[in-house]
Structure formats: structure tokens, C-alpha cells
Design an enzyme around this catalytic site. Structure first.
Site, mmCIF file in Angstrom:
data_model
loop_
_atom_site.group_PDB
_atom_site.id
_atom_site.type_symbol
_atom_site.label_atom_id
_atom_site.label_comp_id
_atom_site.label_asym_id
_atom_site.label_seq_id
_atom_site.Cartn_x
_atom_site.Cartn_y
_atom_site.Cartn_z
ATOM 1 N N LYS A 71 0.923 -1.216 0.037
ATOM 2 C CA LYS A 71 0.099 -0.041 0.010
ATOM 3 C C LYS A 71 0.813 1.416 0.062
ATOM 4 O O LYS A 71 2.056 1.334 0.672
ATOM 5 C CB LYS A 71 -1.060 0.126 1.323
ATOM 6 C CG LYS A 71 -2.049 -1.309 1.045
ATOM 7 C CD LYS A 71 -2.882 -0.925 2.353
ATOM 8 C CE LYS A 71 -2.429 -0.497 3.411
ATOM 9 N NZ LYS A 71 -3.469 -0.841 4.774
ATOM 10 N N GLY B 70 10.794 -6.343 6.415
ATOM 11 C CA GLY B 70 10.628 -7.547 6.570
ATOM 12 C C GLY B 70 10.373 -8.181 5.599
ATOM 13 O O GLY B 70 11.126 -9.090 5.384
HETATM 14 P P1 ADP Z 1 8.142 -4.816 3.755
HETATM 15 O O1 ADP Z 1 7.668 -5.619 4.564
HETATM 16 O O2 ADP Z 1 9.485 -5.175 2.821
HETATM 17 O O3 ADP Z 1 8.254 -3.303 4.003
HETATM 18 P P2 ADP Z 1 5.695 -4.420 2.589
HETATM 19 O O4 ADP Z 1 5.079 -5.084 3.689
HETATM 20 O O5 ADP Z 1 5.227 -2.937 2.199
HETATM 21 O O6 ADP Z 1 6.990 -4.636 2.406
HETATM 22 O O7 ADP Z 1 4.979 -5.280 1.221
HETATM 23 C C1 ADP Z 1 5.282 -6.492 0.962
HETATM 24 C C2 ADP Z 1 3.917 -7.241 0.331
HETATM 25 O O8 ADP Z 1 3.620 -6.526 -0.527
HETATM 26 C C3 ADP Z 1 4.239 -8.621 -0.024
HETATM 27 O O9 ADP Z 1 3.319 -9.468 0.749
HETATM 28 C C4 ADP Z 1 3.587 -8.826 -1.403
HETATM 29 O O10 ADP Z 1 2.996 -9.792 -1.801
HETATM 30 C C5 ADP Z 1 2.977 -7.495 -1.439
HETATM 31 N N1 ADP Z 1 2.768 -6.986 -2.920
HETATM 32 C C6 ADP Z 1 3.688 -6.517 -3.747
HETATM 33 N N2 ADP Z 1 3.298 -6.358 -4.917
HETATM 34 C C7 ADP Z 1 1.948 -6.610 -4.932
HETATM 35 C C8 ADP Z 1 0.728 -6.328 -5.864
HETATM 36 N N3 ADP Z 1 1.013 -5.938 -6.963
HETATM 37 N N4 ADP Z 1 -0.400 -6.527 -5.413
HETATM 38 C C9 ADP Z 1 -0.538 -6.951 -4.219
HETATM 39 N N5 ADP Z 1 0.373 -7.249 -3.272
HETATM 40 C C10 ADP Z 1 1.608 -6.844 -3.536
HETATM 41 MG MG MG Z 2 5.887 -6.195 5.385
#
Ligand code: ADP
Ligand code: MG
Length: 383
Positions: A200, A342
Site C-alpha cells: 500500500k 521485513g
Molecule cells: P516490507 O515488509 O518489505 O516493508 P511491505 O510489507 O510493504 O514490504 O509489502 C510486502 C507485500 O506487498 C508482500 O506481501 C507482497 O505480496 C505485496 N505486494 C507486492 N506487490 C503487490 C501487488 N502488485 N499486489 C498486491 N500485493 C503486492
Molecule cells: Mg511487510
């Protein structure tokens, strides 16, 4: 700021706040990375004849029944194996039994106190940074070392509370995180490129606002790219949309036209196509190969790269190509390469690219807040 090396630890009761918040299922530790990450500081204290008192939280404690699955007992056993040394576990967070066990410690002994969040049952004393609790825990030691980077963005009794009442410093893990993250964010070698992904936009608004003025390029992938695309007038079908963030995206795009780089093609649940060819029923789940090539042009010339957020739904093999493609590009460039978040860290590890990074942050929320330019209360209090 003082580090553990600035103290004479000999014969001192040294409280070390570590991050032992590991995944445990049926009493078995599923991933001991966090325990391993804390060993350097613990071993240093042992080798310098400290009486080592370890504190950590584990999971959340909302009701009595949460205690059983969130006891640190399995961690004490694993830690004991890793240190090849007895770790005395005390299943209390206060009281005579704990105090006596601490008083009987000899130099180089190690004690682990029960989960600090057991105190949350009685009015959120740990998570709410109850001042009496912080004072009480501080009274158990002579020196306090904070090495729990993963909780440094929270003001809890076991970090801010104790540090407000005792001579304090940071451990090797927090030192390493700060030494890698701060210069990359505040004083990067240019060109400085940020790769942003994840689900998001709303999770990353603070990061975008802080880095948009420092970075030369921000490459946007993941679910959040679709809100940006929508804001730029592209129809995104059933892809993830963060309705409330559209105005923010419009403003960002208007003010930073040449800096924000959006995907030009996608992998949806039905096909691979240009972003303009997404149909109503379709959901974009990864960046396409043309976008990977586009991003490569920016990454190839970069001297500093910070990456937060997978660029696709990497958990599903079908939508992991973009995230793997980014890893492959980064492998071949000479730059400071930092990853935080994460899911980003676990994607990088899962695909076998962890060795090619300058630094992979161990703290999800804490690293995000550093990228947002915020100060971390658990570290600020020590300064
Ligand atoms: P981080 O933990 O590295 O900060 P986030 O928690 O913000 O990363 O985002 C990770 C999630 O985003 C993953 O579970 C991934 O599946 C999801 N994601 C990535 N691209 C998409 C997409 N196009 N549509 C839906 N979910 C997505
Ligand atoms: Mg995350």
C-alpha cells in the site's frame, strides 16, 4: 553516543535489551536469525566479565492464555546451545526469585528474564512505558545496553524506561544498523536511487515524503504502483488501489515528474502486458520485464541504492520475476546497496541474494521510520 565498548563491564550487572522476538510454533523456534544477530554483543559482555542480564519481548500478550505460547524458555535453550554455555532462565519479570537469581550471578554468567510483555497484562506497563516499571528494571543492573533495533522505534519500559534511569549505551547490532542506514539516507553518494514497492501507498507516504527531496530517482513497483498509475490516468482494472492516497500520488507526480519512475508493463493474473492493456477483471501482481529493463537504466548509474518493498507478490513464484530481476541488477552494480523492510529482507534471502547487499536491515518498522527521517525513541534516549 556511547556504545558497549565505552564501558568497563568487569563484575558489573549489565542489562542487555535484545530482540528475541522469533517465530515459535509448538515450542519450536522456526527462525533463529534474531538470536544469532544478538550474539556479538552478548559474547562481548561475557568475555569482558559482565554479569549478563538479558531482556526481550516476544509476541503480544493480551490475555493470560497468551503467556504459554510466548514464553522465552525455548529461546533460553537455543541461546544456551549457540553460546555453548548455561543460560539461566527465570520465568518471572519481577520479584524476589528474579532479584535473588541476579544477585547470585558471577562474572560471565548469563541470565534471561521472562518476556517483558508479560507486564502488559497488568495495564500495558511494558508497552506503555510505565515509569515505575522502567525504574524497577533499571534497579536490577549497573549498566544498560540497548541492542534491540527492531523495537527502537517504540518507547517501552524495557528500552526508554530503563535507559532513563541508568547509564546506557548501544550494542553492536544497533551500531551496525545506524552506521549503514543513516549515511545512506542523510548523506548518500549520488546518483541516489530508491526502489519502493510493497502493498500500500499509505504505508510508505512518510518514506516518499522524506526521500523524494534527497533521491535522484524513485522507482515504484509493487501494489503501490497501481495507485500511482491510476493517479496518472491509467486504468488499472482490479489491481490494488489505495483510494485515499490518489490525491497524494497526483501531487507527488506533479511536483516530481522526472524523479518518480512508474512501471510500463505488468504481469497480471491473466497475462503479461503494457500497463495500458490491463482489462477490468485483471489484477496486476508484478512488474513486467520491460519495466525491469527500464529500472536497470537508473540502477546501473547509481552510487547509492535503498530498497524497501518487493516489487511484486513475490510469495507466488509466478509473480516473483520482478523482485528477482531487481536482485540480479543489483548484483551487477557497484554501489552502496541497502535493503529494509521485513518482506523485502525475506524475499532477498529466499532468492539467495543476501550476500550482495552492503546491509540488510533487521528492523522492519524501525528501518522504515529511519527512512522517514524520524528519530527512534529507543536510541534518542541514549544520546
Ligand atoms: P516490507 O515488509 O518489505 O516493508 P511491505 O510489507 O510493504 O514490504 O509489502 C510486502 C507485500 O506487498 C508482500 O506481501 C507482497 O505480496 C505485496 N505486494 C507486492 N506487490 C503487490 C501487488 N502488485 N499486489 C498486491 N500485493 C503486492
Ligand atoms: Mg511487510
Amino acid at each position: 553516543m556511547k556504545t558497549i565498548k565505552d564501558f568497563d563491564l568487569n563484575d558489573k550487572k549489565v542489562i542487555i535489551r535484545v530482540d528475541f522476538n522469533v517465530p515459535i510454533k509448538d515450542g519450536i523456534i522456526k527462525d533463529d536469525t534474531r538470536i544469532i544477530e544478538s550474539l556479538k554483543t552478548i559474547k562481548y559482555a561475557i568475555n569482558n566479565n559482565a554479569k549478563v542480564i538479558l531482556m526481550s519481548h516476544l509476541g503480544r500478550i493480551k490475555e493470560e492464555a497468551d503467556k504459554e505460547k510466548n514464553t522465552l524458555l525455548p529461546v533460553s535453550i537455543r541461546l544456551s546451545e549457540l553460546l555453548k554455555k548455561t543460560v539461566k532462565f527465570v520465568n518471572k519479570t519481577r520479584g524476589e526469585e528474579l532479584e535473588k537469581a541476579i544477585e547470585s550471578l558471577k562474572p560471565s554468567d548469563v541470565l534471561l528474564m521472562e518476556n517483558t510483555r508479560f507486564e502488559d497484562l497488568d495495564g500495558k506497563k511494558e508497552s506503555g512505558n510505565d515509569s515505575e516499571l522502567g525504574k524497577y528494571w533499571a534497579s536490577l543492573g549497573d549498566i544498560y545496553i540497548n541492542d534491540a533495533f527492531g523495537t527502537a522505534h517504540r518507547a517501552h519500559a524495557s528500552n526508554v524506561g530503563i535507559a532513563s534511569n541508568l547509564e546506557s549505551g548501544i550494542g553492536f547490532l544497533i551500531e551496525k544498523e545506524l552506521n549503514n542506514l543513516l549515511p545512506a539516507v542523510n548523506n548518500p553518494e549520488h546518483p541516489f536511487t530508491v526502489i519502493l514497492g510493497g502493498a500500500k501507498v499509505s504505508d510508505k507516504i512518510g518514506v516518499i515524503e522524506n526521500l523524494v527531496n534527497k533521491a535522484d530517482y524513485i522507482l515504484i513497483g509493487g501494489g503501490m504502483a497501481f495507485t500511482f498509475l491510476k493517479a496518472s490516468g491509467v486504468e488499472i482494472g482490479s489491481s490494488l488501489l489505495d483510494e485515499d492516497s490518489i490525491d497524494f500520488c497526483k501531487k507527488m507526480l506533479k511536483e516530481n515528474k522526472d524523479k518518480l519512475i512508474l512501471p510500463i508493463d505488468v504481469v497480471t493474473d491473466l497475462k503479461e502486458c503494457f500497463i495500458t492493456d490491463i482489462t477490468n477483471e485483471e489484477k496486476g501482481l508484478d512488474i513486467g520485464p520491460k519495466t525491469v529493463k527500464l529500472f536497470k537504466q537508473y540502477l546501473d548509474v547509481s552510487k547509492t541504492v535503498i530498497w524497501n518493498g518487493p516489487v511484486g507478490m513475490f510469495e507466488d513464484e509466478k509473480y516473483s520475476g520482478g523482485t528477482k530481476g531487481i536482485c540480479e541488477i543489483l548484483r551487477n552494480i557497484k554501489a552502496i546497496k541497502i535493503a529494509g523492510g521485513g518482506d523485502t529482507a525475506s524475499a532477498i534471502k529466499q532468492f539467495g541474494y543476501d550476500k550482495i547487499f552492503t546491509h540488510i536491515s533487521t528492523g522492519g518498522g524501525a528501518s522504515l521510520e529511519l527512512l522517514e527521517g524520524k528519530v527512534l525513541p529507543g536510541i534518542e534516549v541514549i544520546k
